[in-house]
Write an enzyme that holds these catalytic residues in place. Sequence first.
Site, PDB file in Angstrom:
ATOM      1  N   LYS A  89      18.102  34.194  50.751  1.00 26.43           N
ATOM      2  CA  LYS A  89      18.056  34.103  49.164  1.00 26.43           C
ATOM      3  C   LYS A  89      19.240  34.465  48.552  1.00 26.43           C
ATOM      4  CE  LYS A  89      15.292  34.234  45.049  1.00 26.43           C
ATOM      5  NZ  LYS A  89      15.549  35.396  44.010  1.00 26.43           N
ATOM      6  N   ALA A 104      12.634  33.471  38.544  1.00 24.92           N
ATOM      7  CA  ALA A 104      13.013  34.163  37.322  1.00 24.92           C
ATOM      8  C   ALA A 104      12.420  33.606  36.107  1.00 24.92           C
ATOM      9  CB  ALA A 104      14.543  34.569  37.265  1.00 24.92           C
ATOM     10  N   GLY A 105      11.821  34.517  35.197  1.00 19.23           N
ATOM     11  CA  GLY A 105      11.388  34.184  33.905  1.00 19.23           C
ATOM     12  C   GLY A 105       9.996  34.044  34.007  1.00 19.23           C
ATOM     13  N   ASN A 158       7.903  37.994  40.722  1.00 17.86           N
ATOM     14  CA  ASN A 158       8.003  39.118  40.867  1.00 17.86           C
ATOM     15  C   ASN A 158       7.644  40.026  39.772  1.00 17.86           C
ATOM     16  OD1 ASN A 158       8.490  41.807  42.686  1.00 17.86           O
ATOM     17  ND2 ASN A 158      10.416  41.976  41.804  1.00 17.86           N
ATOM     18  N   THR A 159       8.406  40.255  38.904  1.00 18.17           N
ATOM     19  CA  THR A 159       7.865  41.303  37.693  1.00 18.17           C
ATOM     20  C   THR A 159       6.581  40.787  37.116  1.00 18.17           C
ATOM     21  OG1 THR A 159      10.234  41.241  37.343  1.00 18.17           O
ATOM     22  CG2 THR A 159       8.612  42.098  35.473  1.00 18.17           C
ATOM     23  N   GLY A 186      13.413  39.033  34.806  1.00 14.44           N
ATOM     24  CA  GLY A 186      12.441  40.115  34.263  1.00 14.44           C
ATOM     25  C   GLY A 186      12.231  40.140  32.896  1.00 14.44           C
TER      26      GLY A 186
END
Lengths: 377, 258
Positions: B99, B186-187, B208-209, B160
């Site tokens: 990635k 992301a986001g 993830n976050t 994040g």
Amino acid sequence: MSFSDYLKQFDFLKFVPLIENSTAADVEKIVEKRSIDIYDFAVLLSNSAERFLPALAAKARSYTIRRFGKTMSFYAPLYLSNECDNLCVYCGYHNARRIERVTLSLEQVRSEVQKIKEIGFDSILLLTGESPKKADVNYIKDCVKIAKEYFTYVALEVYPMSSENYQTLSEAGASGLTVYQETYDKEVYKKMHLKGAKSDYQYRLDTPERAFIGGLRKVGIGALLGLSDWRYEALHLALHIDYLRKKYWRQEVSLSFPRINPVTSSFKIPNPVTDKEMIHLISVMRIYLDDVPFFISTRERADFRDKLVELAVTHISAGSKTTPGGYAIKTEAQGQFDVSDKRELKEMISIIRTKGYDPVIKDWDVNFMGVFGDYNG
Amino acid sequence: MNKDPFYLGGVEFHSRLILGTGKYPSGEIMLKSIEASGCQMVTAALRRVDLDNPQDDILSRIDKNKIVVLPNTSGARNSKEAIKIAEISMASGLSEWVKLEITPDPRFLLPDGEETLIAAKYLAKNGFKVMPYINADPILAKKLEDIGCVSVMPLGAPIGTNGGLQTLSMIKIIIKQSFVPVIIDAGIGKPSDAAFAMELGASAVMINTAVATAKDPVGMSTAFKLAIDAGRKGYLSGLPSEKDEAEASSPLDWIKDL
């Protein structure tokens, strides 16, 4: 991935009931939608959609104006040669016809080009039949170079060739290519194209790709309306455009609607397309492809062309001569098809203006070159 | 078995969720979250992996028969660093997947498209299955596809931020134009964001976050799994689209008489 592979991703059995059996209620739901997918598109091709024609047409018109404004681009066709080795049963140029065969000399090409420029065009389409012996790629290249001295935009409607040859023509100054599959129906295709290189369905099908790989910036496709069921031609055209635009995303695809003229053709048209069906087709195509340029030639009647201008067409020809040497030098050669709308550019421009549209003559720059270099890494 | 697999780099996946492995309160919770989510691919920052002592690593506790480990180049600030990290990963037998994350700015961690394209070109040519993390730039996405990336991973919002799909218009174009899987990276902050991404036709989402920092990461990873399934099902079942007014237009009055 080739276009044939792309088509394999779709289950054609799913499209058939949508085209054949959709009800008015099915159509109504889709007419209201802001954006449609290929299955919705198939529903809009159904007979049940005909009764919604005013709404479909209104939508097509508003999408066209949203994307293109009230503008109309003009171009002129120049037939370089009517020599042809093919035997396409519907064509005025076919190999078995006893007509005078002419390939213009380069000097004659210059006279024609000068004349077309004098008339006021800046976009020219150079056409040939399919006779690589009489009009080979070097001849076409020389013609492109001459045309490029006078016109910013030079496009071709010549027999299918290799991407290397397209690159040669692109480097000589050609920016566009028009190539019609004529019909996407393989059986019908076979019956219509009896002899010559054109009898190879697959080679013709992959021509737009070879043109893009060769660096041409714009490719126009179309189906010759009248050969097979227009609804299935429309479906294939839409999928072909989807595929080409995804893969050759730097380049532009446009769409033409050539219809065999039932009045002047001695050929018995297998699936004639009426004016109403033509409106249906163009409207639904515009709704699905809201940003694709649509071309209409002088095959169509003047009164009908004037209506299409306000519907969804963005590019038209005017004062077209379909005989090699038709503009300046006047030969005895025969045209490929009879021109229905004989009005000259000047008259067309004033008609367009009366309708509140702005005529576009120049829409290209002489410095635009083909798409090369970093292509595909 | 679900009949709607997606193909990424020649491999068939049945889960459309990719999880990150950072920011969890513990390795234990991370493993439980991964298991609850049913995901078949997790990404791990190579800078965190001790390639000399792989048995000590979090990665050693993931069942590689069930889950593909996708090493990422997080921390790389240019194409050279990213290429180097990826090459070490392949040389040590860790993975041919990568990635690609190149973020020259340590604050917003926004991907550098220019450097990403350079690194992707090199890595794709050298046998890597490259999955580039990019801004939602449709042209860059096509260029990356053209040079052989196995997917593109546009961001929905700065990493994040849990901002959702703020790049919506561009994401729609990327999905419409792409031949390779589009994975929203992301986001994505809430399960509903993930469902929305799937409804748009995204192939998968990377999270993830939102999972790792939830009060209950295991509960949250389950919620994402359900949301992704729901969104995908909605996409496949034909969502109603927004309405458009279609009024008859006077220059077209003649159509009634045809």
